[in-house]
Write a protein that holds these residues in place. Structure first.
Motif, PDB file in Angstrom:
ATOM      1  N   ARG A  10      -3.197  -1.516   2.085  1.00  0.00           N
ATOM      2  CA  ARG A  10      -2.182  -0.852   2.400  1.00  0.00           C
ATOM      3  C   ARG A  10      -1.310  -1.506   3.258  1.00  0.00           C
ATOM      4  N   SER A  11      -1.782  -2.538   4.085  1.00  0.00           N
ATOM      5  CA  SER A  11      -0.851  -3.300   4.960  1.00  0.00           C
ATOM      6  C   SER A  11      -0.252  -4.215   4.265  1.00  0.00           C
ATOM      7  N   LEU A  12      -1.102  -5.065   3.344  1.00  0.00           N
ATOM      8  CA  LEU A  12      -0.235  -6.160   2.390  1.00  0.00           C
ATOM      9  C   LEU A  12       0.745  -5.407   1.573  1.00  0.00           C
ATOM     10  N   ALA A  13       0.426  -4.272   1.075  1.00  0.00           N
ATOM     11  CA  ALA A  13       1.711  -3.665   0.521  1.00  0.00           C
ATOM     12  C   ALA A  13       2.943  -3.455   1.172  1.00  0.00           C
ATOM     13  N   ARG A  14       2.928  -3.499   2.582  1.00  0.00           N
ATOM     14  CA  ARG A  14       4.051  -3.638   3.116  1.00  0.00           C
ATOM     15  C   ARG A  14       5.004  -4.815   3.516  1.00  0.00           C
ATOM     16  N   ILE A  15       4.295  -5.903   3.289  1.00  0.00           N
ATOM     17  CA  ILE A  15       4.506  -7.100   3.750  1.00  0.00           C
ATOM     18  C   ILE A  15       5.654  -7.645   2.839  1.00  0.00           C
ATOM     19  N   ALA A  16       6.610  -8.453   3.348  1.00  0.00           N
ATOM     20  CA  ALA A  16       7.696  -8.772   2.408  1.00  0.00           C
ATOM     21  C   ALA A  16       7.654 -10.400   2.684  1.00  0.00           C
ATOM     22  N   ALA A  17       6.994 -10.990   3.430  1.00  0.00           N
ATOM     23  CA  ALA A  17       6.869 -12.589   3.651  1.00  0.00           C
ATOM     24  C   ALA A  17       6.044 -12.883   2.388  1.00  0.00           C
ATOM     25  N   PRO A  18       5.757 -14.367   2.255  1.00  0.00           N
ATOM     26  CA  PRO A  18       5.201 -15.012   1.444  1.00  0.00           C
ATOM     27  C   PRO A  18       3.844 -14.623   1.909  1.00  0.00           C
ATOM     28  N   VAL A  19       2.742 -14.723   1.192  1.00  0.00           N
ATOM     29  CA  VAL A  19       1.403 -14.443   1.339  1.00  0.00           C
ATOM     30  C   VAL A  19       0.451 -15.407   0.599  1.00  0.00           C
TER      31      VAL A  19
END
Length: 85
Positions: A10-19
């Motif tokens: 759920r947290s990663l779904a909100r990240i807009a930076a490179p991962v």
């Protein structure tokens, strides 16, 4: 794990930076299927998944795998201009 309030997907779904999602093929704590679910949760295209073959969760007694993981992370940081120079 069951008592944790963490929700990586759920947290990663909100990240807009490179991962970069780095997994270990012999990890019995954060299993390869879990790292795949984390990777799939990322909604943008600037994402990468890497897996260190034979590595366990803490790399205890696995210097070669640890060195490989550090190399993957360093390479990713350099390609994203985030490296520490």
């Amino acid at each position: 794990y069951e008592a944790s309030n963490a929700d990586g997907a759920r947290s990663l779904a909100r990240i807009a930076a490179p991962v970069l999602v780095l997994g270990n093929s012999a990890d019995n704590i954060c299993t390869p299927s879990h790292t795949q679910r984390l990777y799939q949760a990322i909604r943008h295209q600037d994402r990468e998944r890497a897996e260190i073959k034979g590595a366990t969760h803490y790399y205890i007694g696995q210097k070669a795998q640890l060195d490989q993981a550090v190399g993957v992370i360093d390479n990713w940081l350099q390609r994203h201009a985030l490296g520490l120079n």
